[in-house]
Design a protein around this motif. Structure first.
Motif, short mmCIF file in Angstrom:
data_model
loop_
_atom_site.label_atom_id
_atom_site.label_comp_id
_atom_site.label_asym_id
_atom_site.label_seq_id
_atom_site.Cartn_x
_atom_site.Cartn_y
_atom_site.Cartn_z
N SER A 57 -6.52 3.85 -0.10
CA SER A 57 -5.88 3.07 -1.16
C SER A 57 -6.79 2.03 -1.82
CB SER A 57 -4.62 2.39 -0.61
OG SER A 57 -3.66 3.34 -0.24
N PRO A 58 -7.61 1.26 -1.07
CA PRO A 58 -8.43 0.25 -1.74
C PRO A 58 -9.49 0.82 -2.68
CG PRO A 58 -8.27 -0.19 0.62
CD PRO A 58 -7.74 1.19 0.38
N VAL A 59 -9.93 2.06 -2.45
CA VAL A 59 -11.00 2.62 -3.28
C VAL A 59 -10.46 3.41 -4.47
CG1 VAL A 59 -12.51 2.75 -1.28
CG2 VAL A 59 -11.20 4.76 -1.94
N VAL A 60 -9.14 3.64 -4.51
CA VAL A 60 -8.58 4.44 -5.61
C VAL A 60 -8.81 3.79 -6.97
CG1 VAL A 60 -6.44 5.35 -6.60
CG2 VAL A 60 -6.91 5.65 -4.17
N PRO A 61 -8.59 2.46 -7.15
CA PRO A 61 -8.85 1.89 -8.48
C PRO A 61 -10.29 2.09 -8.94
CG PRO A 61 -7.53 0.37 -7.18
CD PRO A 61 -7.97 1.46 -6.25
N ARG A 62 -11.25 1.96 -8.03
CA ARG A 62 -12.65 2.16 -8.42
C ARG A 62 -12.91 3.61 -8.80
NH1 ARG A 62 -17.04 -0.95 -7.55
NH2 ARG A 62 -15.81 -2.30 -6.18
N LEU A 63 -12.36 4.55 -8.03
CA LEU A 63 -12.53 5.96 -8.36
C LEU A 63 -11.85 6.29 -9.68
CD1 LEU A 63 -11.91 7.59 -4.86
CD2 LEU A 63 -14.10 7.29 -6.03
N LEU B 69 -1.70 5.70 -7.78
CA LEU B 69 -1.81 5.92 -9.21
C LEU B 69 -0.47 6.00 -9.93
CD1 LEU B 69 -4.79 8.44 -9.59
CD2 LEU B 69 -4.76 5.97 -9.96
N LEU B 70 0.57 6.51 -9.30
CA LEU B 70 1.83 6.67 -10.02
C LEU B 70 2.39 5.35 -10.55
CD1 LEU B 70 1.75 9.65 -9.30
CD2 LEU B 70 4.16 9.52 -8.70
N PRO B 71 2.46 4.27 -9.76
CA PRO B 71 2.94 3.01 -10.34
C PRO B 71 2.08 2.51 -11.49
CG PRO B 71 2.97 2.89 -7.95
CD PRO B 71 2.22 4.14 -8.31
N SER B 72 0.77 2.69 -11.39
CA SER B 72 -0.12 2.25 -12.46
C SER B 72 0.08 3.06 -13.73
CB SER B 72 -1.58 2.35 -12.00
OG SER B 72 -2.46 1.95 -13.02
N SER C 129 4.86 -2.43 -9.91
CA SER C 129 4.77 -2.52 -11.36
C SER C 129 5.43 -3.79 -11.89
CB SER C 129 5.42 -1.30 -12.02
OG SER C 129 4.76 -0.10 -11.65
N LEU C 130 6.62 -4.12 -11.38
CA LEU C 130 7.36 -5.27 -11.89
C LEU C 130 6.65 -6.59 -11.62
CD1 LEU C 130 10.98 -4.25 -10.84
CD2 LEU C 130 10.04 -4.25 -13.15
N ALA D 88 -4.30 -2.49 -9.01
CA ALA D 88 -4.90 -3.31 -7.95
C ALA D 88 -3.86 -3.72 -6.92
CB ALA D 88 -5.56 -4.55 -8.57
N LEU D 89 -2.68 -4.15 -7.39
CA LEU D 89 -1.62 -4.54 -6.46
C LEU D 89 -1.15 -3.34 -5.64
CD1 LEU D 89 0.41 -6.60 -5.40
CD2 LEU D 89 1.88 -6.07 -7.35
N SER D 90 -1.05 -2.18 -6.28
CA SER D 90 -0.66 -0.97 -5.57
C SER D 90 -1.67 -0.63 -4.48
CB SER D 90 -0.53 0.19 -6.57
OG SER D 90 -0.16 1.38 -5.92
N ALA D 91 -2.96 -0.75 -4.81
CA ALA D 91 -4.00 -0.45 -3.82
C ALA D 91 -3.92 -1.40 -2.64
CB ALA D 91 -5.38 -0.53 -4.48
#
Length: 423
Positions: A76-82, A131-134, A332-333, A343-346
Motif C-alpha cells: 500500500s505505501p508504494v502504490v502512490p509512487r508506482l 487506487l479505487l478511492p483515489s 475520499s471524504l 496518500a491517505l488510502s495508502a
C-alpha cells in the motif's frame, strides 16, 4: 521544432469525458471491485479441508488469511509512487494481471503453489484497494458516497457468494477445494479485459503528485487509519474463524459456510443504506459510532449466547457492512483532493491491514492456548470498543495536502446523487 509544436507534443493527453467513456469507467471500477474479496473469503469455509489434505498446523493454515493482509501492508505505501510513474489505470491493469496469475498458481495441487499464489493475490488486491478511492475522488468528486457504496456492495456481494458456494463447489467439482479456490480466475480475466480501454487514457502523474507524501503528521489521518484497521481486523477474523466457531457449537460445515454467507449478505444490504445516511448527516461521526456499537453488540452476543448463531451473524453483518463502507468512504471524504485521497488510502491501508493481519493469527493462537473461543471473542469486543472511540474522530474533518495549502476543517456537503451510466 517550432514553439507551438513543442507545446502541442508536451501537453498530456486529454481524458475522454463522453457518456460512453464514463459509463465504461463505472462498470470497470465495479468489476475490479468484484475481484477484491472472493479469492480471500472463499478460504475460511475450506480451511479445515486444506489443513487436513496438506497436513498443515493451525498457525500455518492461518497464514492463508494473514499473508494477503501482510501483502496489503507492504504494497500500500508504494502504490502512490508506482501510480505516479505508470499512471493509475496502467498500474491497476497490471495488478489485475498479477491477481489472475496468483489465482492460477494457487490452483496448483501443492502447498508451495497455495502460499505463493496467495501472496500474488494479496499484492494485486492491495493495488486495487488503494487506487479505487483515489480514482473515485478524481473522476466522480460529487458522487463519492454513492460510488463508494456501490463498489463496496459489489465487493461484499461477490465475497458473500464466494463464502457460500466454496464448500458445495469443493464437493462436486473435479479437483475439490483447489477448483473452489481457482474458479475465480474467470472473474479476474473479465476484469483484465474490461479495464483495457482505460489504458488509452492513463498518463504519468504531475510532479506535484510525485512529491506528495503520506500524511503521517495528521491526527485525523491516524484516526481514519485506526478505523480502517479495526474494522478490517474484525472482518478478516470473522471470515476466517466464524465457520470454525460455529462448527464447534454444533453447526455443520456447510451450514457454517452459509451462515458466513448470511453475515456478508446482510453486510451488503446494509451498505446500500449508507449513502442515504451520509446525505442526511452533517458529518459521519454519529453513523460511524452507531455502526461500531452494533458490531460490538454482535461480538458480545456471540460471547454470551453462541447458540444463537443466526442472530449474531445478522447483527455482525449489520455493523460490519456499514463500517466497511464508512472506512472506504473516509479515504475520499476526509481527503482534500484526489492526490491526498491516494496518500491517505495508502497510509490507512498499510497500517490498517498490518493491524488486521495480526487478527486471525492471534485469534487462532488464543483459541489454541485457551482451548476455547471465549478469550478470542473477548479480544474482538475490545477491538470493537476501540473502534467506537476512533469513530468519533474519523467521521469529521479534512486531511490537508502535505504542502500545507489547506487546513484540516470540515468539508462542505457535496451532492451525492445517483449517476446514470453516462454521467
Amino acid at each position: 521544432m517550432s514553439k507551438e509544436r513543442f507545446i502541442l507534443f508536451s501537453l498530456p493527453p486529454k481524458r475522454p469525458t463522453g457518456r460512453s467513456h464514463r459509463a465504461l469507467l463505472v462498470w470497470g471500477l465495479l468489476v475490479v471491485a468484484a475481484n477484491l474479496r472472493p479469492s480471500l473469503t472463499g478460504v475460511g469455509p475450506l480451511l479445515d479441508r486444506v489443513q487436513a489434505e496438506l497436513e498443515l498446523a493451525p498457525a500455518v493454515a492461518g497464514l492463508l488469511s494473514t499473508l494477503p493482509l501482510l501483502a496489503f501492508a507492504v504494497m500500500s505505501p508504494v502504490v502512490p509512487r508506482l501510480a505516479a510513474q505508470w499512471g493509475p489505470e496502467r498500474l491497476l491493469w497490471a495488478a489485475l494481471v498479477v491477481l489472475t496469475l496468483g489465482i492460477a498458481v494457487r490452483w496448483a495441487p501443492a502447498a508451495i503453489g497455495l502460499f505463493s499464489g496467495t501472496v500474488l493475490i494479496g499484492a494485486g488486491i492491495a493495488v486495487g484497494n488503494v487506487l479505487l478511492p483515489s480514482l473515485i475522488k478524481r473522476d466522480f468528486p460529487t458522487r463519492v458516497g454513492l460510488l463508494t457504496s456501490a463498489y463496496a456492495t459489489v465487493m461484499g456481494a461477490v465475497a458473500a457468494v464466494a463464502s457460500g458456494v466454496a464448500v458445495p463447489i469443493s464437493q462436486v467439482a473435479p479437483g475439490g477445494w483447489h477448483t473452489a479456490l481457482g474458479c475465480w480466475i474467470v472473474l479476474a480475466l473479465v476484469a483484465v479485459v474490461l479495464w483495457l480501454p482505460q489504458l488509452r487514457t492513463s498518463r504519468p502523474a504531475s510532479e506535484a503528485i510525485r512529491r506528495h507524501r503520506l500524511p503521517w503528521g495528521s491526527a485525523l489521518a491516524w484516526a481514519v487509519t485506526a478505523f480502517m484497521g479495526l474494522q478490517s481486523l474484525g472482518f478478516y477474523v470473522v471470515v476466517t474463524w466464524l465457520p470454525q466457531v460455529l462448527q464447534d457449537s454444533g453447526v455443520s460445515a456447510a451450514a457454517a459456510g452459509w451462515l458466513l454467507f448470511l453475515f456478508q449478505a446482510v453486510a451488503v444490504l446494509t451498505s446500500l443504506a449508507v449513502p442515504a445516511a451520509l446525505r442526511w448527516a452533517r458529518d459521519q461521526r454519529a453513523v460511524a459510532t452507531v455502526s461500531s456499537v452494533v458490531l460490538l453488540a454482535g461480538y458480545l452476543g456471540l460471547l454470551a449466547a453462541p447458540g444463537w448463531a443466526l442472530l449474531w451473524s445478522v447483527v455482525l453483518g449489520l455493523g460490519g457492512g456499514a463500517c466497511l463502507v464508512l472506512a472506504l468512504a473516509f479515504l475520499s471524504l476526509r481527503a482534500q483532493d484526489a492526490t491526498v485521497a491516494g496518500a491517505l488510502s495508502a497510509m490507512a491501508q498499510s497500517i490498517g491491514y498490518l493491524l488486521a493481519a495480526a487478527g486471525p493469527v492471534i485469534f487462532g493462537l488464543l483459541h489454541t492456548v485457551g482451548s476455547g473461543w471465549q478469550v478470542p471473542i473477548i479480544l474482538m469486543c475490545v477491538a470493537a470498543a476501540g473502534q467506537v472511540i476512533v469513530a468519533m474522530v474519523a467521521g469529521r474533518g479534512t486531511v490537508a495536502s502535505s504542502d500545507g495549502q489547506a487546513p484540516e476543517r470540515a468539508p462542505s456537503p457535496a451532492p451525492d446523487r445517483a449517476p446514470s451510466p453516462g454521467q
